[in-house]
Write an enzyme that holds these catalytic residues in place. Structure first.
Site, PDB file in Angstrom:
ATOM      1  N   LYS A 168       1.547  14.083  10.493  1.00 49.60           N
ATOM      2  CA  LYS A 168       2.072  14.238   9.101  1.00 49.60           C
ATOM      3  C   LYS A 168       0.591  14.537   8.109  1.00 49.60           C
ATOM      4  O   LYS A 168      -0.459  13.699   8.269  1.00 49.60           O
ATOM      5  CB  LYS A 168       2.747  13.889   8.359  1.00 49.60           C
ATOM      6  CG  LYS A 168       3.660  12.695   8.342  1.00 49.60           C
ATOM      7  CD  LYS A 168       4.495  12.148   7.470  1.00 49.60           C
ATOM      8  CE  LYS A 168       4.786  10.880   7.575  1.00 49.60           C
ATOM      9  NZ  LYS A 168       5.819  10.419   6.641  1.00 49.60           N
ATOM     10  N   PRO A 169       0.926  15.142   6.968  1.00 53.18           N
ATOM     11  CA  PRO A 169      -0.865  14.442   6.170  1.00 53.18           C
ATOM     12  C   PRO A 169      -0.439  13.427   5.908  1.00 53.18           C
ATOM     13  O   PRO A 169      -1.744  12.177   5.675  1.00 53.18           O
ATOM     14  CB  PRO A 169      -0.221  15.793   5.031  1.00 53.18           C
ATOM     15  CG  PRO A 169      -0.085  16.713   6.207  1.00 53.18           C
ATOM     16  CD  PRO A 169       1.567  15.933   6.916  1.00 53.18           C
ATOM     17  N   ASP A 198      -0.519   5.526  12.218  1.00 56.43           N
ATOM     18  CA  ASP A 198       1.106   4.956  12.005  1.00 56.43           C
ATOM     19  C   ASP A 198       1.499   5.126  13.716  1.00 56.43           C
ATOM     20  O   ASP A 198       2.876   6.282  13.182  1.00 56.43           O
ATOM     21  CB  ASP A 198       2.094   6.083  11.299  1.00 56.43           C
ATOM     22  CG  ASP A 198       3.588   5.093  10.769  1.00 56.43           C
ATOM     23  OD1 ASP A 198       3.504   4.497  11.754  1.00 56.43           O
ATOM     24  OD2 ASP A 198       4.032   5.318  10.217  1.00 56.43           O
ATOM     25  N   LYS A 253       1.931  -3.199   8.639  1.00 56.55           N
ATOM     26  CA  LYS A 253       3.187  -2.476   9.016  1.00 56.55           C
ATOM     27  C   LYS A 253       4.698  -3.516   9.188  1.00 56.55           C
ATOM     28  O   LYS A 253       4.657  -4.047   9.790  1.00 56.55           O
ATOM     29  CB  LYS A 253       3.757  -1.407   9.739  1.00 56.55           C
ATOM     30  CG  LYS A 253       4.857  -0.757   9.105  1.00 56.55           C
ATOM     31  CD  LYS A 253       4.914   0.514  10.398  1.00 56.55           C
ATOM     32  CE  LYS A 253       5.971   1.675   9.389  1.00 56.55           C
ATOM     33  NZ  LYS A 253       5.879   2.641  11.191  1.00 56.55           N
ATOM     34  N   ASP A 296       4.980  12.104  14.743  1.00 57.96           N
ATOM     35  CA  ASP A 296       5.038  12.042  13.426  1.00 57.96           C
ATOM     36  C   ASP A 296       3.969  12.004  12.840  1.00 57.96           C
ATOM     37  O   ASP A 296       3.878  11.426  11.625  1.00 57.96           O
ATOM     38  CB  ASP A 296       5.764  10.376  12.510  1.00 57.96           C
ATOM     39  CG  ASP A 296       6.313  10.871  11.452  1.00 57.96           C
ATOM     40  OD1 ASP A 296       6.594  11.864  10.911  1.00 57.96           O
ATOM     41  OD2 ASP A 296       6.421   9.578  10.501  1.00 57.96           O
ATOM     42  N   VAL A 316       4.385  -0.773   3.801  1.00 55.81           N
ATOM     43  CA  VAL A 316       2.883  -0.801   4.853  1.00 55.81           C
ATOM     44  C   VAL A 316       1.867  -2.277   3.769  1.00 55.81           C
ATOM     45  O   VAL A 316       1.958  -1.339   2.355  1.00 55.81           O
ATOM     46  CB  VAL A 316       1.609  -0.008   4.964  1.00 55.81           C
ATOM     47  CG1 VAL A 316       0.437  -0.789   5.551  1.00 55.81           C
ATOM     48  CG2 VAL A 316       2.233   0.593   5.914  1.00 55.81           C
ATOM     49  N   LEU A 322       0.860  -1.230   0.281  1.00 53.82           N
ATOM     50  CA  LEU A 322       0.745  -0.117   0.347  1.00 53.82           C
ATOM     51  C   LEU A 322       0.874   1.787   0.240  1.00 53.82           C
ATOM     52  O   LEU A 322       0.391   2.841  -0.539  1.00 53.82           O
ATOM     53  CB  LEU A 322      -1.291   0.171   1.040  1.00 53.82           C
ATOM     54  CG  LEU A 322      -2.093  -1.004   1.192  1.00 53.82           C
ATOM     55  CD1 LEU A 322      -2.926  -0.904   2.533  1.00 53.82           C
ATOM     56  CD2 LEU A 322      -2.556  -1.686   0.087  1.00 53.82           C
ATOM     57  N   ASN A 334       0.179  10.643   7.450  1.00 55.33           N
ATOM     58  CA  ASN A 334      -0.335   9.434   8.370  1.00 55.33           C
ATOM     59  C   ASN A 334      -1.615  10.101   9.479  1.00 55.33           C
ATOM     60  O   ASN A 334      -2.626  10.052  10.002  1.00 55.33           O
ATOM     61  CB  ASN A 334       0.296   9.724   9.866  1.00 55.33           C
ATOM     62  CG  ASN A 334       2.117   8.891   9.331  1.00 55.33           C
ATOM     63  OD1 ASN A 334       1.721   7.576   8.536  1.00 55.33           O
ATOM     64  ND2 ASN A 334       2.661   9.685  10.039  1.00 55.33           N
ATOM     65  N   GLY A 350       7.123   4.181   4.358  1.00 54.23           N
ATOM     66  CA  GLY A 350       7.685   5.250   4.722  1.00 54.23           C
ATOM     67  C   GLY A 350       8.979   5.080   5.367  1.00 54.23           C
ATOM     68  O   GLY A 350       9.605   4.171   5.103  1.00 54.23           O
TER      69      GLY A 350
END
Length: 538
Positions: A149-150, A164, A49, A147, A34, A26, A152, A29
């Protein structure tokens, strides 16, 4: 019309812990990949993950990071909130941890912004309120995300969901640091994290502010040409001017304060976000940080004591009304970005010069020709530039990975480490190999990165007898300008030589390295030139 995104599927079903069958990749990172998987026991789809580590860690460091991952996954499994992706299980396969999570079939915020452009303030406020609720639940349980962020943030039909927690830390727990690595994304990293101080709930609030800024403005708070500029700006500059935030501006200003003690309280942020999300755009009074009534805290909240060579003025104690002096850039950049090229070459050296065998002389054993010599494999390999890109010369096979393809000598063994791959010649007399690693999720400044890495080689005890043979900038490669160098060294008494090329590709910096014993160098070079000539996107 945009081409549909291709998903990487394993050539054969891979089953983790005799239960979870990997179906498709998928995404990737900084801490791993993932996968969509099927739980054979419960007959349901899950997300798994795959935890990958930065190259260059020794055995003790690997054990510590794995122990930390298991512990943090168990901590994340305690979290029960609709805005947090549920962790079902953490299992071990091939000595590594794999985190099993609820599969959320929803796009990430960064993809939505790329597809739709900047989002309306009311919609961003609703997203922010959901994320803030999730973060508060995690913080109350003693878990810091680290972490936000967009990428996640998943946007379902009903709400925003935070995923995450795999690199989260448990408050009060012993810190197991991931040696020499950036934990988090520089554009969304709180200033105190950039200075390698311990992350706190307030750090998550700063990252939340940066995430909402990116959603409403269409870009992160600091747009700079490279990671160095981003990190320096996070530490010393005000966020770039807001053009589209409207009623969100006071919330963003409050969350993006550099001093953690001066950031907007989550209660106030939540109230404002809900008001903006529920009603028509209205004027929200400018927010001012607290003054005077702050409880005394430890000195120097945002900067560690700087060495004498990096001191810029005085007055860096918190509460004296002056902005802390920013240390020189090299005092605050986390070493992973600087030493990435060093680490990848070091790993290849270990794989080949420790595990690969050979006596260092470069002569094949009696009766067995070396690959590259007459009688075995390609006689010398094609010269650079021979053959069209994409063709596979005789004696080579095409390696197809999820991010790139290249021609590899037949018989060379691939040793994948998530998105990084090392190819090793099985001929013990030859002792050579090629490694590919994505070293950073930024592009550009290849010469700067490689020059900094070269400077570190000179004093690295793992490279005795180091001598730089060649350094070259502006090497045309894949439509850009790569940087490369060659050097010699000695490892375990064996003289070796390295050729490394650093370049921008697929939204990141990649490093391709060949290492071989010096006695085999000339016979080995054609393998590397062929690999470079055929390297391309799938």
């Amino acid at each position: 019309m945009a081409r549909p995104e291709r998903r990487y599927r394993p050539p054969m079903p891979q089953v983790i812990a005799a239960r979870y069958e990997l179906v498709e990749l998928l995404g990737r990172g900084g801490m791993g990949a993932v996968w969509r998987a099927r739980d054979r026991t419960l007959d349901r789809e899950v997300a798994i993950k795959e935890v990958s580590l930065p190259q260059g860690l020794d055995g003790a460091q690997v054990e510590r990071v794995y122990a930390r991952t298991f512990r943090e996954a168990r901590s994340a499994a305690r979290l029960d909130h609709p805005g947090i992706v549920t962790v079902h299980d953490v299992v071990e396969e091939d000595g590594r941890p794999w985190i099993v999570m609820r599969l959320v079939p929803a796009p990430a915020l960064d993809r939505v912004v790329r597809a739709e452009g900047p989002l309306p303030p009311a919609r961003v406020a609703a997203i922010g309120a959901d994320l803030l609720d999730a973060l508060r639940a995690a913080h109350e349980a003693g878990v810091v995300h680290r972490d936000v962020k967009p990428g996640n943030v998943l946007l379902t039909r009903d709400r925003a969901v935070l995923t995450d927690f795999g690199i989260a830390t448990v408050a009060g727990d012993e810190t197991l640091t991931q040696a020499g690595a950036i934990v988090g994304s520089p554009a969304y990293l709180a200033p105190e994290q950039a200075r390698r101080q311990k992350a706190s709930p307030s750090s998550d609030l700063w990252s939340l502010g940066a995430t909402l800024y990116a959603a409403v403005e269409g870009h992160p708070p600091y747009v700079r040409p490279d990671v160095w500029g981003v990190m320096a700006a996070v530490l010393s500059d005000e966020p770039d001017p807001q053009r589209l935030s409207g009623p969100l501006r006071p919330v963003l200003d409050g969350l993006l304060r550099k001093d953690p003690a001066q950031r907007m309280h989550p209660d106030e942020a939540g109230r404002l976000l809900r008001e903006i999300a529920q009603g028509p755009a209205r004027h929200v009074p400018a927010w001012a940080p607290p003054h005077g009534d702050l409880a005394p805290g430890p000195a120097n909240l945002t900067a560690p004591p700087a060495p004498a060579t990096t001191t810029h003025g005085d007055g860096d104690a918190a509460g004296d009304g002056r902005r802390p002096a920013a240390p020189a850039r090299w005092a605050v950049i986390v070493p992973a970005a600087v030493f990435a090229a060093v680490l990848v070459a070091g790993v290849v050296a270990v794989v080949i010069f420790v595990n690969g065998g050979g006596d260092g002389a470069g002569d094949p054993p009696s009766g067995r020709p070396s690959a590259g010599a007459s009688g075995s494999g390609p006689r010398s390999g094609p010269a650079r530039g021979s053959g069209s890109r994409g063709s596979v010369p005789a004696g080579y096979r095409l390696y197809n990975g999820p991010a790139w393809v290249a021609a590899v000598p037949e018989g060379w063994k691939a040793e994948p480490e998530s998105r990084d791959v090392t190819f090793r010649d099985p001929d013990g007399a030859a002792t050579r190999g090629i490694s590919v690693q994505r070293v950073a999720d930024v592009t550009g400044n290849e010469a700067k990165w490689l020059d900094d890495a070269a400077a570190q080689f000179k004093n690295d005890k793992d490279y005795p007898d180091y001598k730089q043979v060649r350094y070259q900038e502006n090497v045309p490669f894949l439509g850009g300008q790569a940087a490369e160098m060659e050097f010699t060294f000695t490892k375990n008494g064996k003289p070796g030589r390295v050729w490394t090329r650093l370049f921008s590709f697929n939204g990141g910096l990649y490093d391709i390295v060949m290492i071989a014993q010096q006695g085999n160098w000339e016979a080995s070079r054609p393998y590397f030139t062929t690999f470079l000539d055929t390297f391309r996107a799938p």
